[in-house]
Design a protein around this motif. Structure first.
Motif, PDB file in Angstrom:
ATOM      1  N   ALA A   1      -0.155  16.466  -2.281  1.00  0.00           N
ATOM      2  CA  ALA A   1      -1.569  16.184  -2.503  1.00  0.00           C
ATOM      3  C   ALA A   1      -2.430  17.258  -1.866  1.00  0.00           C
ATOM      4  O   ALA A   1      -2.060  17.867  -0.883  1.00  0.00           O
ATOM      5  CB  ALA A   1      -1.931  14.825  -1.918  1.00  0.00           C
ATOM      6  N   SER A   2      -3.591  17.482  -2.438  1.00  0.00           N
ATOM      7  CA  SER A   2      -4.504  18.476  -1.889  1.00  0.00           C
ATOM      8  C   SER A   2      -5.101  17.970  -0.595  1.00  0.00           C
ATOM      9  O   SER A   2      -5.098  16.779  -0.312  1.00  0.00           O
ATOM     10  CB  SER A   2      -5.623  18.760  -2.895  1.00  0.00           C
ATOM     11  N   SER A   3      -5.629  18.904   0.188  1.00  0.00           N
ATOM     12  CA  SER A   3      -6.241  18.494   1.455  1.00  0.00           C
ATOM     13  C   SER A   3      -7.441  17.601   1.211  1.00  0.00           C
ATOM     14  O   SER A   3      -7.763  16.744   2.035  1.00  0.00           O
ATOM     15  CB  SER A   3      -6.667  19.726   2.257  1.00  0.00           C
ATOM     16  N   ALA A   4      -8.104  17.781   0.067  1.00  0.00           N
ATOM     17  CA  ALA A   4      -9.254  16.925  -0.230  1.00  0.00           C
ATOM     18  C   ALA A   4      -8.839  15.474  -0.367  1.00  0.00           C
ATOM     19  O   ALA A   4      -9.604  14.563  -0.045  1.00  0.00           O
ATOM     20  CB  ALA A   4      -9.937  17.399  -1.511  1.00  0.00           C
ATOM     21  N   ALA A   5      -7.640  15.256  -0.852  1.00  0.00           N
ATOM     22  CA  ALA A   5      -7.169  13.887  -1.047  1.00  0.00           C
ATOM     23  C   ALA A   5      -6.961  13.174   0.274  1.00  0.00           C
ATOM     24  O   ALA A   5      -6.924  11.949   0.316  1.00  0.00           O
ATOM     25  CB  ALA A   5      -5.863  13.879  -1.836  1.00  0.00           C
TER      26      ALA A   5
ATOM     27  N   VAL B   1       0.836  -1.203   0.000  1.00  0.00           N
ATOM     28  CA  VAL B   1       0.000   0.000   0.000  1.00  0.00           C
ATOM     29  C   VAL B   1       0.870   1.252   0.000  1.00  0.00           C
ATOM     30  O   VAL B   1       0.574   2.233  -0.707  1.00  0.00           O
ATOM     31  CB  VAL B   1      -0.952  -0.010   1.212  1.00  0.00           C
ATOM     32  N   GLU B   2       1.944   1.240   0.760  1.00  0.00           N
ATOM     33  CA  GLU B   2       2.855   2.392   0.771  1.00  0.00           C
ATOM     34  C   GLU B   2       3.429   2.648  -0.629  1.00  0.00           C
ATOM     35  O   GLU B   2       3.540   3.796  -1.064  1.00  0.00           O
ATOM     36  CB  GLU B   2       3.985   2.146   1.768  1.00  0.00           C
ATOM     37  N   HIS B   3       3.799   1.561  -1.306  1.00  0.00           N
ATOM     38  CA  HIS B   3       4.338   1.707  -2.666  1.00  0.00           C
ATOM     39  C   HIS B   3       3.278   2.295  -3.595  1.00  0.00           C
ATOM     40  O   HIS B   3       3.554   3.226  -4.382  1.00  0.00           O
ATOM     41  CB  HIS B   3       4.788   0.332  -3.165  1.00  0.00           C
ATOM     42  N   LEU B   4       2.050   1.792  -3.525  1.00  0.00           N
ATOM     43  CA  LEU B   4       0.973   2.335  -4.341  1.00  0.00           C
ATOM     44  C   LEU B   4       0.717   3.801  -4.007  1.00  0.00           C
ATOM     45  O   LEU B   4       0.515   4.636  -4.900  1.00  0.00           O
ATOM     46  CB  LEU B   4      -0.301   1.514  -4.120  1.00  0.00           C
ATOM     47  N   HIS B   5       0.736   4.125  -2.732  1.00  0.00           N
ATOM     48  CA  HIS B   5       0.510   5.498  -2.296  1.00  0.00           C
ATOM     49  C   HIS B   5       1.529   6.451  -2.914  1.00  0.00           C
ATOM     50  O   HIS B   5       1.176   7.522  -3.440  1.00  0.00           O
ATOM     51  CB  HIS B   5       0.569   5.540  -0.766  1.00  0.00           C
ATOM     52  N   ARG B   6       2.785   6.052  -2.881  1.00  0.00           N
ATOM     53  CA  ARG B   6       3.839   6.879  -3.478  1.00  0.00           C
ATOM     54  C   ARG B   6       3.631   7.048  -4.974  1.00  0.00           C
ATOM     55  O   ARG B   6       3.839   8.126  -5.539  1.00  0.00           O
ATOM     56  CB  ARG B   6       5.220   6.269  -3.195  1.00  0.00           C
ATOM     57  N   GLN B   7       3.218   5.961  -5.617  1.00  0.00           N
ATOM     58  CA  GLN B   7       3.032   6.042  -7.068  1.00  0.00           C
ATOM     59  C   GLN B   7       1.905   6.992  -7.449  1.00  0.00           C
ATOM     60  O   GLN B   7       2.011   7.731  -8.431  1.00  0.00           O
ATOM     61  CB  GLN B   7       2.763   4.651  -7.625  1.00  0.00           C
ATOM     62  N   TYR B   8       0.805   6.970  -6.685  1.00  0.00           N
ATOM     63  CA  TYR B   8      -0.311   7.855  -7.022  1.00  0.00           C
ATOM     64  C   TYR B   8       0.014   9.314  -6.749  1.00  0.00           C
ATOM     65  O   TYR B   8      -0.562  10.211  -7.374  1.00  0.00           O
ATOM     66  CB  TYR B   8      -1.585   7.412  -6.292  1.00  0.00           C
ATOM     67  N   ILE B   9       0.916   9.576  -5.819  1.00  0.00           N
ATOM     68  CA  ILE B   9       1.375  10.945  -5.620  1.00  0.00           C
ATOM     69  C   ILE B   9       2.237  11.386  -6.801  1.00  0.00           C
ATOM     70  O   ILE B   9       2.080  12.488  -7.341  1.00  0.00           O
ATOM     71  CB  ILE B   9       2.170  11.059  -4.306  1.00  0.00           C
ATOM     72  N   LYS B  10       3.131  10.504  -7.223  1.00  0.00           N
ATOM     73  CA  LYS B  10       4.072  10.842  -8.289  1.00  0.00           C
ATOM     74  C   LYS B  10       3.411  10.844  -9.658  1.00  0.00           C
ATOM     75  O   LYS B  10       3.799  11.623 -10.555  1.00  0.00           O
ATOM     76  CB  LYS B  10       5.236   9.849  -8.262  1.00  0.00           C
ATOM     77  N   HIS B  11       2.408   9.986  -9.835  1.00  0.00           N
ATOM     78  CA  HIS B  11       1.773   9.828 -11.146  1.00  0.00           C
ATOM     79  C   HIS B  11       0.260   9.992 -11.001  1.00  0.00           C
ATOM     80  O   HIS B  11      -0.458   8.992 -10.835  1.00  0.00           O
ATOM     81  CB  HIS B  11       2.098   8.458 -11.745  1.00  0.00           C
ATOM     82  N   PRO B  12      -0.241  11.194 -11.074  1.00  0.00           N
ATOM     83  CA  PRO B  12      -1.693  11.386 -10.939  1.00  0.00           C
ATOM     84  C   PRO B  12      -2.489  10.670 -12.013  1.00  0.00           C
ATOM     85  O   PRO B  12      -3.670  10.380 -11.826  1.00  0.00           O
ATOM     86  CB  PRO B  12      -1.865  12.906 -11.031  1.00  0.00           C
TER      87      PRO B  12
ATOM     88  N   GLY C   1      -8.339  -0.577   9.065  1.00  0.00           N
ATOM     89  CA  GLY C   1      -7.449   0.084  10.006  1.00  0.00           C
ATOM     90  C   GLY C   1      -5.995  -0.291   9.855  1.00  0.00           C
ATOM     91  O   GLY C   1      -5.175   0.053  10.712  1.00  0.00           O
ATOM     92  N   VAL C   2      -5.641  -0.983   8.774  1.00  0.00           N
ATOM     93  CA  VAL C   2      -4.248  -1.382   8.570  1.00  0.00           C
ATOM     94  C   VAL C   2      -3.436  -0.219   8.023  1.00  0.00           C
ATOM     95  O   VAL C   2      -2.276  -0.018   8.393  1.00  0.00           O
ATOM     96  CB  VAL C   2      -4.163  -2.595   7.618  1.00  0.00           C
ATOM     97  N   THR C   3      -4.039   0.554   7.119  1.00  0.00           N
ATOM     98  CA  THR C   3      -3.356   1.692   6.490  1.00  0.00           C
ATOM     99  C   THR C   3      -4.289   2.891   6.465  1.00  0.00           C
ATOM    100  O   THR C   3      -5.467   2.790   6.837  1.00  0.00           O
ATOM    101  CB  THR C   3      -2.933   1.345   5.048  1.00  0.00           C
ATOM    102  N   ASN C   4      -3.774   4.010   6.014  1.00  0.00           N
ATOM    103  CA  ASN C   4      -4.577   5.216   5.825  1.00  0.00           C
ATOM    104  C   ASN C   4      -4.054   5.915   4.578  1.00  0.00           C
ATOM    105  O   ASN C   4      -3.261   6.837   4.646  1.00  0.00           O
ATOM    106  CB  ASN C   4      -4.472   6.126   7.040  1.00  0.00           C
ATOM    107  N   SER C   5      -4.499   5.436   3.420  1.00  0.00           N
ATOM    108  CA  SER C   5      -3.850   5.827   2.165  1.00  0.00           C
ATOM    109  C   SER C   5      -4.805   6.197   1.049  1.00  0.00           C
ATOM    110  O   SER C   5      -4.382   6.771   0.045  1.00  0.00           O
ATOM    111  CB  SER C   5      -2.985   4.665   1.673  1.00  0.00           C
ATOM    112  N   HIS C   6      -6.081   5.877   1.184  1.00  0.00           N
ATOM    113  CA  HIS C   6      -6.971   5.948   0.035  1.00  0.00           C
ATOM    114  C   HIS C   6      -7.236   7.366  -0.436  1.00  0.00           C
ATOM    115  O   HIS C   6      -7.636   7.574  -1.596  1.00  0.00           O
ATOM    116  CB  HIS C   6      -8.295   5.243   0.352  1.00  0.00           C
ATOM    117  N   GLY C   7      -7.018   8.356   0.416  1.00  0.00           N
ATOM    118  CA  GLY C   7      -7.288   9.724   0.012  1.00  0.00           C
ATOM    119  C   GLY C   7      -6.588  10.116  -1.265  1.00  0.00           C
ATOM    120  O   GLY C   7      -7.173  10.791  -2.127  1.00  0.00           O
ATOM    121  N   VAL C   8      -5.338   9.681  -1.426  1.00  0.00           N
ATOM    122  CA  VAL C   8      -4.594  10.052  -2.627  1.00  0.00           C
ATOM    123  C   VAL C   8      -5.201   9.395  -3.867  1.00  0.00           C
ATOM    124  O   VAL C   8      -5.124   9.951  -4.970  1.00  0.00           O
ATOM    125  CB  VAL C   8      -3.101   9.682  -2.473  1.00  0.00           C
TER     126      VAL C   8
END
Length: 623
Positions: free
Chosen positions: A588-592, A267-278, A307-314
């Motif tokens: 990322a925006s606050s909305a994310a 999930v961390e890897h995916l999170h980084r990718q979505y920040i880098k590649h919208p 409750g395992v991660t907190n990543s979906h906003g991005v």
């Protein structure tokens, strides 16, 4: 014990239909001479009354087969002489159904959706969805679903699961042979890339600018591997409550090199990718598919819900990118086109009119997490395909029916169900005719795994694709639990803690007719006070129940169809999930960062349907 609980226990005793003098195992056993061995009486019982969720016959038959598939050992490991998978070959030739012990068993679907989805890992993913919904029907019995999910997850970390990324190296040798009939989207390829471009499905590991990336999870591409893997591991977590895949494990990569991962690290890897590649990560080098990104987002969403991660906003930023760049929406809010895939290096998109470009799959995965846009896509598909139009003959659409059921579109459900019965080949099979699947009239040795699993989602009587991701049963991990069931001899179709009455309701059935009537036993664990438990079977109290320890009882019985009411004194408890610290979101925006609840998502979807904002004539006048 509180006064309230004491009264509940007395009420349970007074209300139970206790047979006079019946205080032994006899009420829940059948003598061998009385056992009817006919398949209709043993393998598939008619439904008995139940006020609680209960598996139907088809669902039990499908689980019988997926249990066999999952627990039968086969070889997904590395070998130096692995042949190229059938689906990527040109020409493909006939399917070899021989089970020779080399590679995945041929009953794992390696044939559907060639050349993009014709790999057995997609059968693993599709099979997990029905298991998730079935587990929600019997939350107090999880051991069999947990075993199946663990087998699916284990296979998905093997060498063969990433066979395309691990073996399709460099440019495709078939570049000059591609055309409209064997390369999806070919008609939209710019003239200058034809003959020098890879078809969808060819992963092209090793090409520039990335070079060789041996780790199938850590690579820049290969989203259609790690996205679905994370979804499977998150489903395992919800079904079992176990953190096995949150601990380090190994993934097999190029030339069988192994890499250490955990589910949260994916999930961390995916999170980084979505920040880098919208625009979203790519699957094959270099194609970005909205369909695959939607599935990856759902895995992130479920991981957050647990409750395992907190990543979906991005990921919600990507949903906006989808709306603005991968969909054409006119002034009437109607979908004019959708992108099948986008190549940012070659700088072109394959756009298809309407919502037919992977729209059903994209909407299916978006529905629990981003219901407004998913409902808009669904509605466009329903209108274009005539799912609500009684004057049109329609074709089956398994994912469409799942969404129709989740949204309460009963007209579409009825018509799609009738079409599936007519065209999709539902059939019982096996030596004892105790297994069920959808065969699609292919004349193959086994049901097609991907399509059959997708069709089964709608067969789960009270299952709902949106509701499943609300993770309503988080208290099941600490509630009284049925364990030690001798499956697949004995099956369980009801397992429900009634927290209002403090009664555990269980229904059993004969899963293997050859074992009917044999003695067996099972346990109830996590009881508040095992000594105070009362077990009633088919209206008679059982007194030879063994108290194993302060929180566990063992119930002797037989392999048969029985109804149990067990007073447990469990009246429920709320489980507050502690949220992890949000992952760092650099730009990322606050909305994310705002993650809406599943309930808010469901209300949003209802508002879209009710308003007619999707532009569908069938809904526009409903306000």
């Amino acid at each position: 014990m509180s006064q309230t609980n004491s009264r509940s226990r007395r009420n349970f005793l007074k209300g139970a239909a206790v047979v006079g003098g019946a205080a032994s195992l006899g009420a829940c056993t059948s003598p061998p001479s009385s056992v009817n061995s006919s398949p209709s009486a043993i393998a598939r019982y008619e439904s008995s009354p139940s006020f609680y969720p209960k598996h139907n016959e088809r669902t039990k038959g499908w689980m019988r087969f997926i249990w066999q598939k999952a627990t039968t050992a086969d070889d997904w490991g590395y070998s130096e002489d692995i042949e190229r998978p059938w689906g990527i070959n040109l020409p493909r030739g006939e399917i070899d159904w021989t089970e020779d012990g080399k590679g995945p068993h041929p009953w794992w679907d390696q044939y559907t959706g060639a050349p993009m989805l014709s790999y057995p890992r997609f059968d693993l993913a599709d099979s997990s969805y029905g298991i998730m919904l079935m587990a929600d029907q019997t939350p107090a019995w999880r051991e069999v679903y947990t075993r199946i999910m663990d087998e699916l997850a284990t296979r998905h970390t093997s060498y063969w699961a990433a066979i395309d990324w691990n073996t399709f190296m460099g440019p495709s040798p078939d570049r000059e042979n591609y055309g409209p009939l064997n390369a999806p989207g070919y008609q939209a390829w710019p003239e200058h890339v034809r003959g020098n471009y890879d078809s969808p499905g060819w992963t092209a590991n090793g090409v520039e600018p990335w070079g060789l990336q041996a780790d199938p999870i850590g690579a820049d591409g290969n989203l259609f591997f790690r996205g679905w893997l994370n979804l499977i591991l998150s489903i395992y977590k919800y079904v079992s409550g176990d953190d096995k895949w949150e601990q380090p494990w190994q993934i097999a990569g190029y030339e069988n090199e192994h890499f250490e991962w955990t589910q949260p690290k994916i999930v961390e890897h995916l999170h980084r990718q979505y920040i880098k590649h919208p625009e979203g990560p790519h699957c094959e080098n270099t194609k970005i598919w909205p369909y695959c990104n939607s599935a990856a987002g759902l895995g992130m969403y479920l991981s957050d819900q647990l409750g395992v991660t907190n990543s979906h906003g991005v990921f919600e930023n990507w949903v906006e990118f989808l709306r603005e760049n991968y969909m054409g929406i006119n002034d009437q809010n109607q979908i004019e086109w959708m992108t099948l895939y986008y190549d940012p290096l070659a700088d072109f998109k394959v756009n298809v009119p309407g919502a037919s470009a992977g729209g059903a799959g994209t909407a299916f995965y978006l529905m629990p997490q981003s219901p407004e846009i998913a409902t808009q896509i669904y509605d466009a598909l329903a209108h274009a395909s005539g799912w609500r139009d009684p004057a049109r003959e329609i074709q089956p659409n398994a994912l469409g029916m799942v969404m129709a059921k989740a949204l309460g579109d009963h007209s579409a459900v009825d018509r799609l169900s009738a079409a599936a019965e007519r065209y999709s080949g539902p059939k019982w099979f096996g030596e004892d005719m105790d297994k069920f699947g959808w065969w699609f009239n292919y004349g193959e040795p086994w049901p097609r795994g991907q399509g059959s699993a997708q069709q089964m989602i709608s067969e789960i009587a009270e299952g709902n694709w949106i509701d499943a991701f609300k993770v309503k049963h988080l208290d099941k991990y600490t509630a009284p639990t049925l364990e030690g069931v001798d499956y697949p001899s004995l099956g369980v179709d009801t397992a429900w803690n009634d927290k209002d009455s403090g009664v555990f309701n269980i229904g059993t059935y004969v899963a293997d007719r050859n074992t009917a009537g044999q003695p067996t036993s099972w346990q109830i664990t996590k009881l508040p006070d095992a000594a105070k438990a009362i077990v009633i079977c088919d209206g008679a109290t059982i007194t030879n129940v063994q108290v194993v320890n302060a929180n566990t009882i063992r119930v002797p019985t037989d392999i048969g169809q029985h109804q149990y009411q067990i007073y447990t004194g469990y009246f429920g408890e709320e489980v507050a999930m502690a949220k992890p610290v949000p992952m760092t979101v650099a730009s990322a925006s606050s909305a994310a960062l705002t993650r809406r609840t599943a309930e808010q998502n469901a209300k949003a979807a209802e508002s879209v349907m009710a308003s007619g904002a999707t532009g569908c004539p069938c809904c526009a006048g409903a306000a």
